[in-house]
Write an enzyme that holds these catalytic residues in place. Structure first.
Site, PDB file in Angstrom:
ATOM      1  N   PRO A   1       0.768  -1.320   0.011  1.00  0.00           N
ATOM      2  CA  PRO A   1      -0.151   0.097  -0.056  1.00  0.00           C
ATOM      3  C   PRO A   1       0.978   1.195  -0.097  1.00  0.00           C
ATOM      4  CG  PRO A   1      -0.783  -1.659   1.567  1.00  0.00           C
ATOM      5  CD  PRO A   1       0.429  -2.152   1.076  1.00  0.00           C
ATOM      6  N   GLU A   2       0.506   2.131  -0.952  1.00  0.00           N
ATOM      7  CA  GLU A   2       1.288   3.297  -0.981  1.00  0.00           C
ATOM      8  C   GLU A   2       0.504   4.592  -0.645  1.00  0.00           C
ATOM      9  OE1 GLU A   2       4.274   3.702  -1.331  1.00  0.00           O
ATOM     10  OE2 GLU A   2       5.104   1.718  -1.971  1.00  0.00           O
TER      11      GLU A   2
END
Length: 293
Positions: free
Chosen positions: A2-3
């Protein structure tokens, strides 16, 4: 992993369900995350109300206050490589990787604040690889940026100060490749591996170009491409390559729009040249040798 877009999608999904809720109970099943969960987290959080949810880089920041207004604090949550934060209408039996639950009830007098909402909800943190983090801090808001995990983060990409001049000034003298510099997060946060490759393609910049050699004009194109790429990713619910889902369990779809990422061997959508793949800093990089110079 997850960014920024995935974390922002999670934050926005939590807002209508979580803000204003009282933490009735904290259930910790596994304290061995990237950093150990504090032994007194349960007692620190119980009875507090979640007043706000902010984001800094890839960290979710939940402001948790006491009804009497004393001793506000912040719950810092990092999703690591495989973490998710789900809102559940009730507490289903936990799975192997469901490490922490916040059982949320309406605060007193808030019956009309969440019309149609369930009386009790569960905010569940799941992380198969346990590289995520759930940490408690009693720093007030003015001092929160000094937290060791936040103090060295670069500017937010949607901050009005982030532009080509910012990239140009802070990139001077850097011999590292521009993609590596983007991933480092000390100039600008949130440009993860997918979004760095896509932003550089949109700006027409080869990912191996030394950051210090970019002209101001190219930096301006890149800053605009970073903002546009991240904004589009948020609109598409982020990218789901393996584990990521939003707070409601929905997958992201930005990966379907990618121009170069994970398309090695396929023709460029713009010029037809075969997309190439290289490795930079142990990360796969994808680019078009014709469109990116």
């Amino acid at each position: 992993m997850p960014e920024l877009p995935e974390v922002e999608v999670t934050r926005r999904g939590l807002l209508p369900h979580v803000v204003g809720r009282r933490i009735a109970e904290v259930v910790v099943r596994h304290r061995g995350l990237r950093w150990p969960v504090e032994p007194d987290l349960e007692s620190q959080l119980a009875g507090r109300v979640i007043a706000r949810i902010e984001r800094r880089g890839k960290y979710l920041l939940l402001e948790c206050v006491r009804p009497d207004g004393e001793a506000p604090g912040w719950l810092l949550i990092h999703l690591g490589m495989t973490g998710t934060l789900r809102v559940l209408p009730q507490a289903p039996p936990p799975g192997t990787h469901d490490h922490l639950d916040l059982v949320l009830a309406e605060p007193e007098g808030a019956g009309d604040a969440l019309p149609g909402a369930a009386t009790s909800l569960v905010l569940r943190f799941r992380d198969p690889r346990r590289f995520g983090a759930v940490l408690w801090s009693l720093l007030d808001e003015s001092k929160l940026p000094t937290h060791p995990l936040l103090s060295k983060l670069g500017i937010e990409p949607f901050d009005p100060r982030f532009d080509g001049a910012w990239l140009y000034r802070l990139g001077r003298g850097r011999s590292a490749a521009i993609k590596t510099v983007l991933l480092a997060g000390d100039i600008v946060v949130g440009v993860g591996n997918i979004y760095a490759s896509e932003s550089l393609f949109a700006a027409g910049i080869r990912p191996t170009t030394p950051a210090g050699r970019l002209s101001l004009a190219r930096c301006e194109r890149l800053a605009e491409a970073v903002r546009d790429t991240l904004a589009r990713a948020i609109e598409r619910g982020g990218s789901t390559l393996r584990d990521f889902v939003g707070s409601d369990g929905s997958s992201g779809y930005f990966q379907l729009d990618c121009a170069v990422y994970d398309r090695a061997g396929h023709p460029c959508r713009v010029c037809g040249t075969t997309i190439r793949q290289i490795v930079q800093g142990q990360r796969s990089t994808f680019y078009c040798p014709s469109c990116q110079r």
